[in-house]
Design a protein around this motif. Sequence first.
Motif, PDB file in Angstrom:
ATOM      1  N   HIS A  48      -0.007   0.617  -9.345  1.00  0.00           N
ATOM      2  CA  HIS A  48       0.005  -0.406 -10.005  1.00  0.00           C
ATOM      3  C   HIS A  48      -0.977  -1.412  -9.762  1.00  0.00           C
ATOM      4  O   HIS A  48      -1.441  -1.998  -8.380  1.00  0.00           O
ATOM      5  CB  HIS A  48       1.604  -1.239  -9.797  1.00  0.00           C
ATOM      6  N   THR A 100       4.648  -6.736 -11.123  1.00  0.00           N
ATOM      7  CA  THR A 100       4.394  -8.090 -11.183  1.00  0.00           C
ATOM      8  C   THR A 100       5.565  -9.165 -10.870  1.00  0.00           C
ATOM      9  O   THR A 100       5.415 -10.200 -10.645  1.00  0.00           O
ATOM     10  CB  THR A 100       3.753  -8.594 -12.455  1.00  0.00           C
ATOM     11  N   ARG A 119       9.062 -13.357  -5.026  1.00  0.00           N
ATOM     12  CA  ARG A 119       8.221 -12.589  -3.853  1.00  0.00           C
ATOM     13  C   ARG A 119       9.144 -12.427  -2.794  1.00  0.00           C
ATOM     14  O   ARG A 119      10.223 -13.321  -2.376  1.00  0.00           O
ATOM     15  CB  ARG A 119       7.164 -13.587  -3.220  1.00  0.00           C
ATOM     16  N   TRP A 173       4.760  -5.842  -0.558  1.00  0.00           N
ATOM     17  CA  TRP A 173       4.018  -5.334  -1.733  1.00  0.00           C
ATOM     18  C   TRP A 173       3.389  -3.895  -1.189  1.00  0.00           C
ATOM     19  O   TRP A 173       3.216  -3.436  -0.007  1.00  0.00           O
ATOM     20  CB  TRP A 173       2.569  -6.194  -1.826  1.00  0.00           C
ATOM     21  N   SER A 210      -1.266  -5.439 -14.762  1.00  0.00           N
ATOM     22  CA  SER A 210      -1.455  -6.814 -13.843  1.00  0.00           C
ATOM     23  C   SER A 210      -0.983  -8.133 -14.504  1.00  0.00           C
ATOM     24  O   SER A 210      -0.530  -8.048 -15.633  1.00  0.00           O
ATOM     25  CB  SER A 210      -2.919  -6.901 -13.463  1.00  0.00           C
ATOM     26  N   GLU A 211      -0.887  -9.063 -13.749  1.00  0.00           N
ATOM     27  CA  GLU A 211      -0.479 -10.329 -14.101  1.00  0.00           C
ATOM     28  C   GLU A 211      -1.266 -10.829 -15.234  1.00  0.00           C
ATOM     29  O   GLU A 211      -0.919 -11.352 -16.314  1.00  0.00           O
ATOM     30  CB  GLU A 211      -0.345 -11.240 -12.842  1.00  0.00           C
ATOM     31  N   THR A 224      -2.495  -5.340  -9.298  1.00  0.00           N
ATOM     32  CA  THR A 224      -2.281  -6.755  -9.071  1.00  0.00           C
ATOM     33  C   THR A 224      -3.501  -7.615  -9.333  1.00  0.00           C
ATOM     34  O   THR A 224      -4.804  -7.165  -8.832  1.00  0.00           O
ATOM     35  CB  THR A 224      -1.781  -6.802  -7.617  1.00  0.00           C
ATOM     36  N   GLY A 251       3.681  -2.373  -6.382  1.00  0.00           N
ATOM     37  CA  GLY A 251       3.380  -3.887  -6.504  1.00  0.00           C
ATOM     38  C   GLY A 251       4.370  -4.580  -5.744  1.00  0.00           C
ATOM     39  O   GLY A 251       4.635  -4.068  -4.557  1.00  0.00           O
ATOM     40  N   TYR A 252       4.677  -5.742  -6.172  1.00  0.00           N
ATOM     41  CA  TYR A 252       5.605  -6.580  -5.416  1.00  0.00           C
ATOM     42  C   TYR A 252       7.040  -6.184  -5.538  1.00  0.00           C
ATOM     43  O   TYR A 252       7.452  -5.886  -6.295  1.00  0.00           O
ATOM     44  CB  TYR A 252       5.620  -8.220  -5.863  1.00  0.00           C
TER      45      TYR A 252
END
Lengths: 381, 414
Positions: free
Chosen positions: B140, B322, B168, B306, B378-379, B142, B311-312
Amino acid sequence: MPFGNTHNELKMKFKSSEEYPDLCKHNNYMAKVLTPALYEQLRSKQTPSGFTLDDVIQTGIDNPGHPFIMTVGCVAGDEETYEVFKELLDPIVMARHGGYKPTDKHKTDLNPANLKGGDDLDPNYVLSSRVRTGRSIRGFCLPPHCSRGERRAVEKMSVEALDSLSGDLKGKYYALKNMTDAEQQQLIDDHFLFDKPVSPLLLASGMARDWPDARGIWHNDSKTFLVWVNEEDHLRVISMQKGGNMKEVFTRFCTGLKKIESLFKAKGTSFMWNEHLGYVLTCPSNLGTGLRAGVHVKIPHMSKHAKFEEVLKRLRLQKRGTGGVDTAAVGGTFDISNADRLGFSEVELMQMVVDGVKLLVEMEKKLEKKQSIDDLVPAQK
Amino acid sequence: MAHSFGRILSSKRNVGILSLIGAGSVTAGFLLKREHVSAGAGVRRVYPASAEYPDLRKHNNCMASHLTPAIYAKLVDKATPNGYTLDEAIQTGVDNPGHPFIKTVGMVAGDEESYQVFADLLNPVIKERHNGYDPETMTHPTDLDSSKLTSGQFDDRYVLSSRVRTGRSIRGLSLPPACTRAERREVERVVVDALAGLKEDLAGKYYSLTNMTDQEQQQLIDDHFLFDKPVSPLLTCSGMARDWPDARGIWHNNTKTFLVWINEEDHTRVISMEKGGNMKRVFDRFCTGLKEVERLIQEKGWEFMWNERLGYILTCPSNLGTGLRAGVHVKLPRLSKDPRFSKILDNLRLQKRGTGGVDTAAVGSTFDISNLDRLGQSEVQLVQTVVDGVNYLIECEKKLEKGQDIKIPAPYRK
């Protein structure tokens, strides 16, 4: 079991003061008794099945309570909870059950012949009569803690026992998850069907997990003897009928209970019971007899009288709305039942209800005729 | 670090990292020590997995779709190093059968290691929920470099507000379904400490739910910032609402454009928002704020959960990757009544909600439009998708205003 509370290994790494709950805004028996020192003393313990202090008290933390109504604020996950956490539960039991001491003994009396009268309550006033209690099956965890396997085993054993009842107790089991629409409607019309609990007091304890798995209702063909399986307790047993013949209701109640108990004994188990706490149930408020005997009674005049609450208190009775606990009365018809559960036998509690309701009806009749009831007000029982 | 949590953290970190290195092939789960509960009288009955397997016949959620009796039997006696079990992870899905039209996830993670220990169930759930994303083979991306965003200013006549949110989690502390009170309080302490270090347009204040004054509460309600104890059974059945409101609170900056929720459904939810259509500025602040908070917690020896596969890490598998939902409140009176509206949204990889958020209805043809995807892009990519998509929707609306026809766009390709 639920919600990760059953993991003392992790928690013990943190200081007790870091884990101690914030009970500043709380008004329940648990919050009154659980000091930081007591929390520290008990937090490392668990029952043999793994029920921990945080499991016991979670419902009391999540439900701060009401300024006027003192809830208990804790539950048992198994029979041993009352022993392992006695330093917490003994004072709570004492506060909730009128000073019942850790050394007191509780008397069980399910002999209906010992009840005097109770067959002549005026049906013009007493619309219906009902007696309920609960029973737990020894060796199985209670609803806040049981696994699906245990709950299903409780259901299976209970249904086997109930299926072997005969005569006027013969009946049928309706599992909540298999019910047909027609069966469901009938049970609703009979006021037998129980729903998934919505009260946060119950939900926070974990007893509604996996609903409606292994929950159900059994009743006899004449609809006067009813058993709830795996709601707040393993079993809730109810005897009821229209009119005021409490004696008949109680006789059926005792007969049914004893028959069920003997069926369990034949299978090598029994009900949770000991001579100090009587019958052991999920909520400490239901220890002892677990018995609530009551009537729906029309007392529009008496209920508006200034002395109503005082009279109830002296008679050791409690009022509720006709929808049960936490409901309002409709049209002057009240649910009147015994306030006590522990420290009095079943017969003694029945006697209080029978005598007390008789007196309330007499008072109602007097008030109808605009006469005074002052000379009828009883002394404190 | 002399603090007791530091020692716990370093040992937990090691366990966490070790279990992550063994991704897919070796589950680092501890065998649940049911034996420890059998000492003396009152042995707890232990039933075979088949007797414990939940009845999922009436269920429609991702957990129910993938939890076969075989997988249940394989995982039921495992536990994460913190003691979190499969039964706890799936409880919310057992208790909430779901809706024929809306497929919920039906399970949660109690800690970072859940995603490893229960991978045999979580991986297929993640794959279904995130359109085929395979945690065993894929990585993934980021990317919080907001300078890459193009055309991020919407027509203010249509876009009423812009918002980006994510979550988070603090590595080394259990997640809301499983955390102890001490852990939850530690999350609060760590995050509030870091937020206190934010400066200038990010400088702000923390309002703890337990200590709020009536006035503060009213202001937060008026600002639409206050979150309440969850009532959705999807959330309460997971255990995340225990001990409410202990260690829960809201932080926001003085200009009310950057907001952090503490210990609601996740350790933190981070929100950047403002009135109007300047999504670029919203995303800039979002990225700057997140990176600054990360820097501040790292100064004290903490980090976010993470890894490169997922990812997160957040409580709900639907928020992995994300954890990002970028959206606008936009007026589309004509387009929303066009029968092609849903198809257009689908092809743009967008989702509509009412202006009250998830599970609410639109008011007066003002819609909340946001990205569908969370994991695998990604974001920057996801926010760009929203920017491009919303610009397209506004173009459609303008065309319909002039009586011109609109086109369904080609399905989005990464």
